[in-house]
Scaffold this active site. Structure first.
Site, PDB file in Angstrom:
ATOM      1  N   SER A 149     -43.055 -38.272  43.846  1.00 55.58           N
ATOM      2  CA  SER A 149     -44.401 -38.851  43.743  1.00 55.58           C
ATOM      3  C   SER A 149     -44.628 -40.019  44.706  1.00 55.58           C
ATOM      4  O   SER A 149     -45.418 -40.915  44.421  1.00 55.58           O
ATOM      5  CB  SER A 149     -44.701 -39.289  42.306  1.00 55.58           C
ATOM      6  OG  SER A 149     -44.801 -38.158  41.478  1.00 55.58           O
ATOM      7  N   ARG A 254     -41.689 -25.937  45.416  1.00 55.96           N
ATOM      8  CA  ARG A 254     -42.745 -26.284  46.373  1.00 55.96           C
ATOM      9  C   ARG A 254     -42.118 -27.006  47.552  1.00 55.96           C
ATOM     10  O   ARG A 254     -41.390 -27.978  47.370  1.00 55.96           O
ATOM     11  CB  ARG A 254     -43.778 -27.181  45.705  1.00 55.96           C
ATOM     12  CG  ARG A 254     -45.188 -27.034  46.258  1.00 55.96           C
ATOM     13  CD  ARG A 254     -46.088 -28.156  45.789  1.00 55.96           C
ATOM     14  NE  ARG A 254     -45.730 -29.371  46.474  1.00 55.96           N
ATOM     15  CZ  ARG A 254     -45.554 -30.552  45.875  1.00 55.96           C
ATOM     16  NH1 ARG A 254     -45.704 -30.686  44.579  1.00 55.96           N
ATOM     17  NH2 ARG A 254     -45.211 -31.600  46.583  1.00 55.96           N
ATOM     18  N   ASP A 256     -42.572 -29.155  50.974  1.00 58.84           N
ATOM     19  CA  ASP A 256     -43.487 -30.008  51.735  1.00 58.84           C
ATOM     20  C   ASP A 256     -43.102 -29.970  53.203  1.00 58.84           C
ATOM     21  O   ASP A 256     -41.924 -30.119  53.556  1.00 58.84           O
ATOM     22  CB  ASP A 256     -43.425 -31.453  51.215  1.00 58.84           C
ATOM     23  CG  ASP A 256     -43.973 -31.574  49.799  1.00 58.84           C
ATOM     24  OD1 ASP A 256     -44.715 -30.662  49.369  1.00 58.84           O
ATOM     25  OD2 ASP A 256     -43.663 -32.573  49.119  1.00 58.84           O
TER      26      ASP A 256
HETATM   27  N1  LIG Z   1     -41.762 -38.075  58.194  1.00 54.13           N
HETATM   28  C1  LIG Z   1     -42.981 -38.286  57.702  1.00 54.13           C
HETATM   29  N2  LIG Z   1     -44.020 -38.586  58.512  1.00 54.13           N
HETATM   30  C2  LIG Z   1     -45.261 -38.831  58.027  1.00 54.13           C
HETATM   31  N3  LIG Z   1     -45.554 -38.799  56.713  1.00 54.13           N
HETATM   32  C3  LIG Z   1     -44.560 -38.496  55.856  1.00 54.13           C
HETATM   33  C4  LIG Z   1     -43.236 -38.215  56.288  1.00 54.13           C
HETATM   34  N4  LIG Z   1     -42.462 -37.963  55.203  1.00 54.13           N
HETATM   35  C5  LIG Z   1     -43.284 -38.069  54.146  1.00 54.13           C
HETATM   36  N5  LIG Z   1     -44.539 -38.394  54.519  1.00 54.13           N
HETATM   37  C6  LIG Z   1     -45.690 -38.601  53.631  1.00 54.13           C
HETATM   38  O1  LIG Z   1     -45.225 -39.124  52.393  1.00 54.13           O
HETATM   39  C7  LIG Z   1     -45.495 -38.225  51.322  1.00 54.13           C
HETATM   40  C8  LIG Z   1     -44.359 -38.205  50.313  1.00 54.13           C
HETATM   41  O2  LIG Z   1     -43.173 -37.831  50.959  1.00 54.13           O
HETATM   42  P1  LIG Z   1     -42.089 -36.897  50.268  1.00 54.13           P
HETATM   43  O3  LIG Z   1     -42.670 -35.562  50.070  1.00 54.13           O
HETATM   44  O4  LIG Z   1     -40.834 -37.000  51.045  1.00 54.13           O
HETATM   45  O5  LIG Z   1     -41.895 -37.691  48.915  1.00 54.13           O
HETATM   46  P2  LIG Z   1     -41.906 -37.363  47.367  1.00 54.13           P
HETATM   47  O6  LIG Z   1     -42.118 -38.674  46.746  1.00 54.13           O
HETATM   48  O7  LIG Z   1     -40.648 -36.700  47.038  1.00 54.13           O
HETATM   49  O8  LIG Z   1     -43.084 -36.400  47.099  1.00 54.13           O
HETATM   50  P3  LIG Z   1     -43.334 -35.392  45.844  1.00 54.13           P
HETATM   51  O9  LIG Z   1     -44.378 -36.063  45.013  1.00 54.13           O
HETATM   52  O10 LIG Z   1     -43.884 -34.222  46.586  1.00 54.13           O
HETATM   53  O11 LIG Z   1     -42.071 -35.158  45.135  1.00 54.13           O
HETATM   54  C9  LIG Z   1     -45.713 -36.889  51.996  1.00 54.13           C
HETATM   55  O12 LIG Z   1     -46.505 -36.060  51.201  1.00 54.13           O
HETATM   56  C10 LIG Z   1     -46.363 -37.304  53.312  1.00 54.13           C
HETATM   57  O13 LIG Z   1     -47.761 -37.575  53.161  1.00 54.13           O
HETATM   58 MG   LIG Z   2     -43.333 -34.465  48.529  1.00 54.19          MG
END
Ligand SMILES: Nc1ncnc2c1ncn2[C@@H]1O[C@H](COP(=O)(O)OP(=O)(O)OP(=O)(O)O)[C@@H](O)[C@H]1O
Ligand SMILES: [Mg+2]
Length: 306
Positions: A149, A254, A256
């Site tokens: 998140s 899912r 990303d």
């Molecule tokens: N390398 C990157 N460059 C630009 N934006 C990024 C990058 N990595 C992540 N993001 C942004 O940050 C958001 C969250 O990153 P990520 O998916 O790694 O984290 P998460 O907290 O695990 O998300 P989730 O809620 O999907 O579990 C992504 O949806 C994207 O918008």
């Molecule tokens: Mg994510």
């Protein structure tokens, strides 16, 4: 394929948990539970607040629909408990869950299979900042390796911001890494039984798809169809399937992923227990494929019948 709800037996929808994503999980869990009830499944809702073993004690169950996001639910621990107890469960097994909970280790696997993912640097202390700046430059995004998140994540445009971002991400008791900032378009690919659902493109006016953009903002846009042509979409779907297969993800998930401004896809992470509220992304993609929410929940429950 199951036709009769009685064939599932008694199903526990395990939700909540104690990770940072508890509130999201309770919403996903309520939506899943309601769907199973509408489908005539003998379901019981369990809000797990402490040990999952205590939560399951004394219950006669035939299977578990696991919808606990984050550590304790999505990371192999619950999967191992259920395996030992002999209770079938939805989604990935112990190893894939544990591995993909850690985004950094997932990237190592992808790298090992020559799958594209942005460059990164592990940040243990501020002594690592120079090496990070040398290797990645700016901007970067700093992440705790095991949160979801977007919790604990920030973009850094200079050394001062990098130092601050490291401090913020270090609060979560896991590895922290900086990743090259990808400029391009963001997509997510839902997977159901090894097949990709229609791709969604996400668009937010925020710096990135942060917690606010995910759960609070009204300005986040979801495009499904995603705007890619058929061939491009299929390529992205194929990449998502491959990215999940190499880490042995099963059932549903899912992925990303970005497509950067040069047209190169960049894998970001895999969620093995994605959100299942009526606003979540996997239900949105399923709907585009003609699979309504209740039917999607049914199909995910079927993934426990292995
Ligand atoms: N390398 C990157 N460059 C630009 N934006 C990024 C990058 N990595 C992540 N993001 C942004 O940050 C958001 C969250 O990153 P990520 O998916 O790694 O984290 P998460 O907290 O695990 O998300 P989730 O809620 O999907 O579990 C992504 O949806 C994207 O918008
Ligand atoms: Mg994510």
């Amino acid at each position: 394929m199951i036709k009769n709800p009685d064939d599932f037996g008694r199903v526990a929808v395990m939700m909540g948990g104690s990770a940072a994503e508890r509130e999201v999980s309770l919403k996903s869990g309520a939506a899943v539970f309601a769907a199973l009830k509408r489908k005539g499944v003998d379901a019981v809702a369990i809000d797990v607040t402490g040990s999952p073993i205590d939560a399951l004690a004394g219950l006669k169950l035939d299977r578990v629909f696991n919808i606990i996001h984050g550590r304790g639910g999505e990371d192999g621990v619950l999967q191992a408990v259920l395996q030992v107890m002999g209770i079938p469960y939805t989604g990935s097994g112990v190893m894939a869950s544990a591995l993909t909970m850690d985004k950094l280790r997932t990237k190592l696997c992808w790298r090992g299979y020559d799958l594209p993912t942005p460059k990164w640097v592990l940040l243990k202390t501020i002594d690592d900042l120079d090496a990070c700046i040398d290797k990645l430059g700016f901007p970067v995004i700093v992440k705790p390796a095991q949160e979801g998140s977007s919790i604990g994540m920030s973009k850094a445009n200079n050394r001062e911001e990098l130092e601050k971002a490291l401090k913020v991400a270090s609060e979560f008791g896991c590895d922290v890494y900086a990743e090259s900032w990808v400029t391009g378009k963001e997509y997510t690919v839902g997977l159901l039984n090894g097949k990709a659902l229609p791709v969604i493109r996400l668009e937010t006016p925020n710096a990135f798809y942060d917690y606010e953009a995910k759960y609070k903002a009204t300005t986040t846009q979801y495009h499904c169809p995603c705007g890619l042509n058929t061939e491009q979409e299929q390529q992205l779907q194929q990449l998502a399937v491959q990215a999940s297969e190499v880490v042995v993800v099963k059932g549903w998930a899912r992925v990303d992923v970005f497509i950067d401004d040069s047209g190169q896809p960049q894998l970001i992470e895999i969620n093995t227990v994605p959100g299942m509220t009526d606003h979540s992304l996997v239900p949105m993609a399923a709907k585009q494929a003609g699979i309504e929410f209740d039917e999607l929940v049914w199909k995910i429950l079927e993934t426990s019948c292995r």
